[in-house]
Scaffold this motif. Structure first.
Motif, short mmCIF file in Angstrom:
data_model
loop_
_atom_site.label_atom_id
_atom_site.label_comp_id
_atom_site.label_asym_id
_atom_site.label_seq_id
_atom_site.Cartn_x
_atom_site.Cartn_y
_atom_site.Cartn_z
N GLU A 20 0.83 -1.21 0.00
CA GLU A 20 0.00 0.00 0.00
C GLU A 20 0.86 1.26 0.00
O GLU A 20 0.55 2.23 -0.69
CB GLU A 20 -0.96 -0.02 1.19
CG GLU A 20 -2.09 -1.03 1.00
CD GLU A 20 -3.00 -1.19 2.21
OE1 GLU A 20 -2.58 -0.84 3.35
OE2 GLU A 20 -4.13 -1.68 2.01
N ALA A 21 1.97 1.24 0.73
CA ALA A 21 2.89 2.38 0.75
C ALA A 21 3.50 2.59 -0.64
O ALA A 21 3.61 3.72 -1.12
CB ALA A 21 3.97 2.19 1.80
N ALA A 22 3.90 1.49 -1.28
CA ALA A 22 4.47 1.60 -2.63
C ALA A 22 3.43 2.12 -3.61
O ALA A 22 3.75 2.91 -4.50
CB ALA A 22 4.99 0.24 -3.10
N LEU A 23 2.17 1.73 -3.43
CA LEU A 23 1.12 2.20 -4.34
C LEU A 23 0.80 3.68 -4.13
O LEU A 23 0.43 4.36 -5.07
CB LEU A 23 -0.13 1.33 -4.18
CG LEU A 23 0.03 -0.11 -4.69
CD1 LEU A 23 -1.22 -0.92 -4.37
CD2 LEU A 23 0.35 -0.15 -6.16
N VAL A 24 0.97 4.17 -2.91
CA VAL A 24 0.82 5.61 -2.67
C VAL A 24 1.90 6.36 -3.46
O VAL A 24 1.62 7.36 -4.13
CB VAL A 24 0.91 5.93 -1.15
CG1 VAL A 24 1.10 7.41 -0.90
CG2 VAL A 24 -0.34 5.42 -0.44
N THR A 25 3.12 5.85 -3.42
CA THR A 25 4.21 6.47 -4.17
C THR A 25 3.96 6.37 -5.66
O THR A 25 4.19 7.33 -6.41
CB THR A 25 5.55 5.82 -3.79
OG1 THR A 25 5.71 5.87 -2.37
CG2 THR A 25 6.71 6.53 -4.46
N TYR A 26 3.46 5.23 -6.10
CA TYR A 26 3.10 5.03 -7.52
C TYR A 26 2.12 6.11 -7.96
O TYR A 26 2.28 6.70 -9.03
CB TYR A 26 2.54 3.62 -7.67
CG TYR A 26 1.50 3.38 -8.72
CD1 TYR A 26 1.84 3.24 -10.07
CD2 TYR A 26 0.15 3.25 -8.37
CE1 TYR A 26 0.87 2.98 -11.02
CE2 TYR A 26 -0.81 2.99 -9.32
CZ TYR A 26 -0.46 2.86 -10.64
OH TYR A 26 -1.42 2.61 -11.58
N ARG A 27 1.10 6.37 -7.16
CA ARG A 27 0.12 7.42 -7.50
C ARG A 27 0.79 8.80 -7.57
O ARG A 27 0.44 9.63 -8.40
CB ARG A 27 -1.04 7.44 -6.50
CG ARG A 27 -2.02 6.33 -6.70
CD ARG A 27 -2.82 6.58 -7.96
NE ARG A 27 -3.59 5.38 -8.28
CZ ARG A 27 -4.06 5.10 -9.46
NH1 ARG A 27 -3.86 5.92 -10.46
NH2 ARG A 27 -4.74 4.01 -9.68
N LYS A 28 1.75 9.04 -6.69
CA LYS A 28 2.46 10.32 -6.71
C LYS A 28 3.29 10.48 -7.98
O LYS A 28 3.37 11.57 -8.54
CB LYS A 28 3.35 10.46 -5.47
CG LYS A 28 2.57 10.66 -4.20
CD LYS A 28 3.48 10.75 -2.99
CE LYS A 28 2.67 10.93 -1.72
NZ LYS A 28 3.55 10.99 -0.54
N GLU A 102 12.13 -7.41 -2.38
CA GLU A 102 11.74 -6.66 -3.57
C GLU A 102 10.58 -5.71 -3.25
O GLU A 102 10.58 -4.56 -3.68
CB GLU A 102 11.35 -7.62 -4.69
CG GLU A 102 11.29 -6.96 -6.04
CD GLU A 102 12.64 -6.44 -6.53
OE1 GLU A 102 12.63 -5.38 -7.18
OE2 GLU A 102 13.68 -7.04 -6.26
N ILE A 103 9.61 -6.17 -2.49
CA ILE A 103 8.48 -5.33 -2.12
C ILE A 103 8.97 -4.12 -1.32
O ILE A 103 8.52 -2.99 -1.54
CB ILE A 103 7.42 -6.14 -1.35
CG1 ILE A 103 6.73 -7.14 -2.31
CG2 ILE A 103 6.39 -5.23 -0.69
CD1 ILE A 103 5.89 -8.19 -1.61
N LYS A 104 9.93 -4.34 -0.42
CA LYS A 104 10.48 -3.25 0.38
C LYS A 104 11.14 -2.19 -0.50
O LYS A 104 11.03 -1.00 -0.26
CB LYS A 104 11.53 -3.77 1.36
CG LYS A 104 11.01 -4.32 2.63
CD LYS A 104 12.18 -4.62 3.55
CE LYS A 104 12.05 -5.98 4.17
NZ LYS A 104 13.15 -6.33 5.04
N SER A 105 11.86 -2.65 -1.53
CA SER A 105 12.65 -1.71 -2.33
C SER A 105 11.83 -0.94 -3.37
O SER A 105 12.28 0.09 -3.86
CB SER A 105 13.79 -2.45 -3.02
OG SER A 105 13.30 -3.26 -4.05
N ILE A 106 10.65 -1.39 -3.69
CA ILE A 106 9.85 -0.75 -4.74
C ILE A 106 9.51 0.70 -4.37
O ILE A 106 9.59 1.59 -5.22
CB ILE A 106 8.58 -1.56 -5.06
CG1 ILE A 106 8.95 -2.86 -5.77
CG2 ILE A 106 7.58 -0.76 -5.88
CD1 ILE A 106 9.56 -2.68 -7.14
N SER A 107 9.11 0.96 -3.13
CA SER A 107 8.77 2.33 -2.74
C SER A 107 9.94 3.28 -2.96
O SER A 107 9.77 4.38 -3.48
CB SER A 107 8.34 2.40 -1.28
OG SER A 107 7.03 1.95 -1.13
#
Length: 157
Positions: A20-28, A102-107
């Motif tokens: 969810e945190a990575a997806l917030v960044t994705y939206r940004k 990998e999930i950690k590094s995506i954000s």
């Protein structure tokens, strides 16, 4: 279906929070692209589909990671002496750890992309180079997520 909606189907926990945190960044990042000037938008035209692909792959990896973790938990309670089964479990554990990393590094990678988009919109002379770098980063992320997803999607044995 949006990746955010699919992420809500993940079990509550650390993986879901990271996604969810990575997806917030994705939206940004998407917003930064959309708010760019016309020149930058033209240069970054291929970025948006790749961003969507990255978000989708991320949710796929998280979903498969959760299934793999559940399988591990089920097998843990029935560990035996079967060496092939033990090897499969160790492989599955390694895949889960890799997915977590990998999930950690995506954000962080998405935050870097966001700053590159902002730089491209501020410096139209360097926008093409920034766009090439952004596209290469997205290609790399998508390749890694696809490969990881393929290994997680396999039957654990």
């Amino acid at each position: 279906m949006s990746p955010e909606r699919r992420a809500r189907w993940l079990p509550r926990g650390e993986t879901r929070e990271r996604v969810e945190a990575a997806l917030v960044t994705y939206r940004k990042v998407l917003r930064a692209v959309e708010e760019s000037d016309d020149v930058t938008l033209r240069v970054l035209e291929g970025v948006v589909p790749k961003l969507h692909e990255t978000a989708d792959h991320l949710v796929d990896v998280a979903s498969n990671r959760e299934r793999a973790a559940q399988t591990l938990a089920e097998f843990e309670s029935h560990r035996g002496t079967d060496h092939q089964r033990e090897s499969s479990l160790r492989d599955l554990e390694a895949h889960v750890r890799r997915a977590d990393e990998e999930i950690k590094s995506i954000s962080d990678r998405l935050l870097t992309l966001r700053s590159q988009v902002v730089r491209a919109s501020m410096d139209s002379a360097g926008a093409r180079e920034q766009a090439e770098s952004i596209n290469a980063s997205l290609d790399g992320m998508n390749f890694r997520l696809e490969a990881l997803n393929e290994t997680l999607d396999r039957d654990p044995g």
